[in-house]
Design a protein around this motif. Sequence first.
Motif, PDB file in Angstrom:
ATOM      1  N   LYS A 131       0.835  -1.193   0.000  1.00 11.80           N
ATOM      2  CA  LYS A 131       0.000   0.000   0.000  1.00 11.80           C
ATOM      3  C   LYS A 131       0.883   1.261   0.000  1.00 11.80           C
ATOM      4  O   LYS A 131       0.637   2.214  -0.736  1.00 11.80           O
ATOM      5  N   ARG A 132       1.923   1.223   0.835  1.00 11.79           N
ATOM      6  CA  ARG A 132       2.845   2.367   0.914  1.00 11.79           C
ATOM      7  C   ARG A 132       3.475   2.635  -0.447  1.00 11.79           C
ATOM      8  O   ARG A 132       3.576   3.768  -0.886  1.00 11.79           O
ATOM      9  N   ARG A 133       3.893   1.571  -1.103  1.00 14.08           N
ATOM     10  CA  ARG A 133       4.548   1.682  -2.411  1.00 14.08           C
ATOM     11  C   ARG A 133       3.560   2.268  -3.447  1.00 14.08           C
ATOM     12  O   ARG A 133       3.901   3.129  -4.232  1.00 14.08           O
ATOM     13  N   GLU A 134       2.337   1.772  -3.390  1.00 10.77           N
ATOM     14  CA  GLU A 134       1.332   2.260  -4.335  1.00 10.77           C
ATOM     15  C   GLU A 134       1.058   3.738  -4.093  1.00 10.77           C
ATOM     16  O   GLU A 134       1.009   4.535  -5.028  1.00 10.77           O
ATOM     17  N   GLU A 135       0.905   4.108  -2.828  1.00 10.28           N
ATOM     18  CA  GLU A 135       0.615   5.508  -2.521  1.00 10.28           C
ATOM     19  C   GLU A 135       1.752   6.433  -2.972  1.00 10.28           C
ATOM     20  O   GLU A 135       1.511   7.513  -3.507  1.00 10.28           O
ATOM     21  N   ALA A 136       2.981   5.977  -2.766  1.00 10.97           N
ATOM     22  CA  ALA A 136       4.129   6.799  -3.167  1.00 10.97           C
ATOM     23  C   ALA A 136       4.128   6.989  -4.686  1.00 10.97           C
ATOM     24  O   ALA A 136       4.394   8.089  -5.199  1.00 10.97           O
ATOM     25  N   THR A 137       3.807   5.934  -5.423  1.00  8.90           N
ATOM     26  CA  THR A 137       3.817   6.024  -6.889  1.00  8.90           C
ATOM     27  C   THR A 137       2.689   6.928  -7.373  1.00  8.90           C
ATOM     28  O   THR A 137       2.872   7.691  -8.330  1.00  8.90           O
ATOM     29  N   LEU A 138       1.538   6.849  -6.707  1.00  8.71           N
ATOM     30  CA  LEU A 138       0.418   7.707  -7.115  1.00  8.71           C
ATOM     31  C   LEU A 138       0.729   9.176  -6.833  1.00  8.71           C
ATOM     32  O   LEU A 138       0.401  10.064  -7.626  1.00  8.71           O
ATOM     33  N   ALA A 139       1.403   9.425  -5.709  1.00  8.97           N
ATOM     34  CA  ALA A 139       1.769  10.813  -5.378  1.00  8.97           C
ATOM     35  C   ALA A 139       2.749  11.353  -6.418  1.00  8.97           C
ATOM     36  O   ALA A 139       2.654  12.506  -6.849  1.00  8.97           O
ATOM     37  N   LEU A 140       3.653  10.493  -6.856  1.00  8.88           N
ATOM     38  CA  LEU A 140       4.621  10.905  -7.876  1.00  8.88           C
ATOM     39  C   LEU A 140       3.896  11.201  -9.198  1.00  8.88           C
ATOM     40  O   LEU A 140       4.223  12.165  -9.895  1.00  8.88           O
ATOM     41  N   ALA A 141       2.895  10.395  -9.519  1.00 10.69           N
ATOM     42  CA  ALA A 141       2.116  10.616 -10.753  1.00 10.69           C
ATOM     43  C   ALA A 141       1.387  11.960 -10.679  1.00 10.69           C
ATOM     44  O   ALA A 141       1.335  12.709 -11.667  1.00 10.69           O
ATOM     45  N   ASP A 142       0.858  12.288  -9.505  1.00 11.96           N
ATOM     46  CA  ASP A 142       0.181  13.587  -9.340  1.00 11.96           C
ATOM     47  C   ASP A 142       1.162  14.736  -9.572  1.00 11.96           C
ATOM     48  O   ASP A 142       0.822  15.746 -10.170  1.00 11.96           O
ATOM     49  N   LYS A 143       2.364  14.543  -9.074  1.00 15.17           N
ATOM     50  CA  LYS A 143       3.388  15.576  -9.245  1.00 15.17           C
ATOM     51  C   LYS A 143       3.676  15.791 -10.729  1.00 15.17           C
ATOM     52  O   LYS A 143       3.735  16.917 -11.213  1.00 15.17           O
ATOM     53  N   TRP A 144       3.812  14.700 -11.465  1.00 22.96           N
ATOM     54  CA  TRP A 144       4.093  14.809 -12.901  1.00 22.96           C
ATOM     55  C   TRP A 144       2.912  15.399 -13.663  1.00 22.96           C
ATOM     56  O   TRP A 144       3.087  16.167 -14.607  1.00 22.96           O
ATOM     57  N   ARG A 145       1.685  15.038 -13.246  1.00 20.10           N
ATOM     58  CA  ARG A 145       0.498  15.606 -13.915  1.00 20.10           C
ATOM     59  C   ARG A 145       0.513  17.123 -13.741  1.00 20.10           C
ATOM     60  O   ARG A 145       0.309  17.872 -14.707  1.00 20.10           O
ATOM     61  N   ALA A 146       0.754  17.563 -12.508  1.00 22.20           N
ATOM     62  CA  ALA A 146       0.757  19.009 -12.243  1.00 22.20           C
ATOM     63  C   ALA A 146       1.825  19.687 -13.101  1.00 22.20           C
ATOM     64  O   ALA A 146       1.585  20.715 -13.738  1.00 22.20           O
ATOM     65  N   ARG A 147       3.000  19.069 -13.162  1.00 25.69           N
ATOM     66  CA  ARG A 147       4.113  19.650 -13.913  1.00 25.69           C
ATOM     67  C   ARG A 147       3.810  19.691 -15.416  1.00 25.69           C
ATOM     68  O   ARG A 147       4.014  20.686 -16.089  1.00 25.69           O
ATOM     69  N   ASP A 148       3.299  18.583 -15.960  1.00 24.02           N
ATOM     70  CA  ASP A 148       3.050  18.485 -17.409  1.00 24.02           C
ATOM     71  C   ASP A 148       1.870  19.336 -17.861  1.00 24.02           C
ATOM     72  O   ASP A 148       1.872  19.897 -18.961  1.00 24.02           O
ATOM     73  N   PHE A 149       0.828  19.410 -17.020  1.00 24.71           N
ATOM     74  CA  PHE A 149      -0.392  20.120 -17.441  1.00 24.71           C
ATOM     75  C   PHE A 149      -0.292  21.633 -17.243  1.00 24.71           C
ATOM     76  O   PHE A 149      -1.052  22.385 -17.851  1.00 24.71           O
ATOM     77  N   LEU A 150       0.628  22.057 -16.380  1.00 24.52           N
ATOM     78  CA  LEU A 150       0.702  23.497 -16.064  1.00 24.52           C
ATOM     79  C   LEU A 150       0.806  24.395 -17.309  1.00 24.52           C
ATOM     80  O   LEU A 150       0.030  25.346 -17.456  1.00 24.52           O
ATOM     81  N   PRO A 151       1.730  24.104 -18.247  1.00 19.47           N
ATOM     82  CA  PRO A 151       1.828  24.994 -19.426  1.00 19.47           C
ATOM     83  C   PRO A 151       0.572  24.968 -20.305  1.00 19.47           C
ATOM     84  O   PRO A 151       0.421  25.808 -21.178  1.00 19.47           O
ATOM     85  N   LEU A 152      -0.327  24.000 -20.078  1.00 16.37           N
ATOM     86  CA  LEU A 152      -1.538  23.887 -20.906  1.00 16.37           C
ATOM     87  C   LEU A 152      -2.778  24.301 -20.127  1.00 16.37           C
ATOM     88  O   LEU A 152      -3.903  24.045 -20.545  1.00 16.37           O
ATOM     89  N   SER A 153      -2.577  24.942 -18.967  1.00 15.99           N
ATOM     90  CA  SER A 153      -3.751  25.152 -18.106  1.00 15.99           C
ATOM     91  C   SER A 153      -4.675  26.266 -18.593  1.00 15.99           C
ATOM     92  O   SER A 153      -5.870  26.226 -18.325  1.00 15.99           O
ATOM     93  N   SER A 154      -4.148  27.242 -19.327  1.00 14.15           N
ATOM     94  CA  SER A 154      -5.101  28.230 -19.868  1.00 14.15           C
ATOM     95  C   SER A 154      -5.543  27.766 -21.261  1.00 14.15           C
ATOM     96  O   SER A 154      -4.741  27.208 -22.018  1.00 14.15           O
ATOM     97  N   SER A 155      -6.811  27.959 -21.575  1.00 12.28           N
ATOM     98  CA  SER A 155      -7.326  27.419 -22.836  1.00 12.28           C
ATOM     99  C   SER A 155      -6.612  28.050 -24.035  1.00 12.28           C
ATOM    100  O   SER A 155      -6.373  27.396 -25.047  1.00 12.28           O
ATOM    101  N   LYS A 156      -6.241  29.336 -23.891  1.00  9.60           N
ATOM    102  CA  LYS A 156      -5.569  30.007 -25.007  1.00  9.60           C
ATOM    103  C   LYS A 156      -4.189  29.388 -25.243  1.00  9.60           C
ATOM    104  O   LYS A 156      -3.807  29.086 -26.367  1.00  9.60           O
ATOM    105  N   GLU A 157      -3.439  29.189 -24.142  1.00  4.33           N
ATOM    106  CA  GLU A 157      -2.103  28.595 -24.245  1.00  4.33           C
ATOM    107  C   GLU A 157      -2.197  27.167 -24.798  1.00  4.33           C
ATOM    108  O   GLU A 157      -1.382  26.750 -25.613  1.00  4.33           O
ATOM    109  N   ARG A 158      -3.206  26.432 -24.315  1.00  6.71           N
ATOM    110  CA  ARG A 158      -3.371  25.037 -24.757  1.00  6.71           C
ATOM    111  C   ARG A 158      -3.591  24.990 -26.265  1.00  6.71           C
ATOM    112  O   ARG A 158      -2.925  24.255 -26.986  1.00  6.71           O
ATOM    113  N   LEU A 159      -4.504  25.833 -26.731  1.00  9.78           N
ATOM    114  CA  LEU A 159      -4.822  25.833 -28.155  1.00  9.78           C
ATOM    115  C   LEU A 159      -3.618  26.283 -28.988  1.00  9.78           C
ATOM    116  O   LEU A 159      -3.307  25.705 -30.034  1.00  9.78           O
ATOM    117  N   LYS A 160      -2.937  27.317 -28.478  1.00 11.84           N
ATOM    118  CA  LYS A 160      -1.772  27.839 -29.195  1.00 11.84           C
ATOM    119  C   LYS A 160      -0.701  26.737 -29.331  1.00 11.84           C
ATOM    120  O   LYS A 160      -0.144  26.522 -30.408  1.00 11.84           O
TER     121      LYS A 160
END
Length: 394
Positions: free
Chosen positions: A259-288
């Motif tokens: 369970k600990r291992r799974e939770e750590a991996t999911l937390a890491l995935a959340d970190k990457w999602r936040a990092r990857d999606f940030l430059p696309l968070s405004s609709s104008k930037e995403r479309l551009k």
Amino acid sequence: MGDGMNSKGDLMLAWAADDLIREEGESGGAVTAMLRFALADGMVDAVLGVKKGADIFDARPILITDPDEVIETAGAVYGGTLLLSKFFGKYLNAAKDLKIAAALKGCDVMGVYEQAKRKQVNLDNVLMIGLNCGGATTPAMMRRIMSEVFEVDPESVIKEGMYKGHLHITYDGQRKDISIPKLEDAGYGRRSNCRRCKIKIPRQADLACGQWGVKEEMVGKATFVEVCSQRGALLIDRASKAGALITKVADASCIKARKRREEATLALADKWRARDFLPLSSSKERLKTIIEETSRCIKCYTCVEVCPALFNTTKPYITAFPGKVPPELGFHLLRYSHVADSCIDCGQCEELCPMDIPNALFMHAIEADLEELYGYHAGEDMSLPAVSITEEPR
Ligand code: SF4
Ligand code: SF4
Ligand code: SF4
């Protein structure tokens, strides 16, 4: 465990009874033993799996009907980035007349569900042995890691593996390892979709098998198995009773460690999602960004062909945009409208795009927003999407 009947929710350690399978398998050969048993016993007509290809960084799909050949699928291929979901519809007549046991990682399983919704797989005939997956690295990246990070000739590497957040290699009788976060901070490592992936333990399969939760002294010798369906329980029961598989109830410390291992991996995935999606968070930037990046498109249709959240044909794309390269933005918007909330972030449309367009990132960003808005989770079960189209438009 032996005598008692297993049931959904059971957690156990398992390994192959056969010496050779135990030796060849990644974690005591439990998965190989179950696949072999299912075929030998007539529970299925064929086994779909992956075996090593040209070298240890290369994975090849294989369909097996002879139980003695199942051992070819033993062992993990970390450079393997294949997706098996579309094989059912493309090559196996949607598993309509063939019972198949398949060893599937999370994205394969999710893709199988999305294909089933599009009538490309008959789920009743597919026994899904889910494989826990921390992420896959492309063969080309694997080679770069060997030469640039480990400073080792890739040809001399005889074994690689991921364990406790580290990538381990064996070469010329020596070993080296590196922490995966360290590797990824340096710009190497898993595919970007894998970093964002949150289906690390595929519980929508019949069984979920992996090494998390296996105690230090048993690593490499046992697989942690979670029984996720009655069909999975039946396979374990029958394979154990026939003497092909040995099981032992998982103790509380193993369950906690997993369970600990799974939770750590999911937390890491959340970190990457936040990092990857940030430059696309405004609709104008995403479309551009989408307009800029897709302007390189050569309309090869690969992103359409490989996507498990699409039908089994490229027809609507070919007929809607004939003869224009690069195609208009509408070409990509059509795909977005067909996939929208069904993208499972398998990464295929990005990894196989000859123009290196980050298609999976765009689609996953759209899917994540729609998931929040509609509450639909792609690839988890047979519920139908709120937005995506599951039948080919005529
Ligand atoms: Fe594994 Fe998820 Fe990557 Fe698929 S997308 S290879 S399940 S980490
Ligand atoms: Fe265009 Fe890439 Fe898709 Fe080919 S795979 S159609 S180049 S976006
Ligand atoms: Fe996979 Fe790309 Fe389809 Fe999403 S859009 S399911 S990442 S191929």
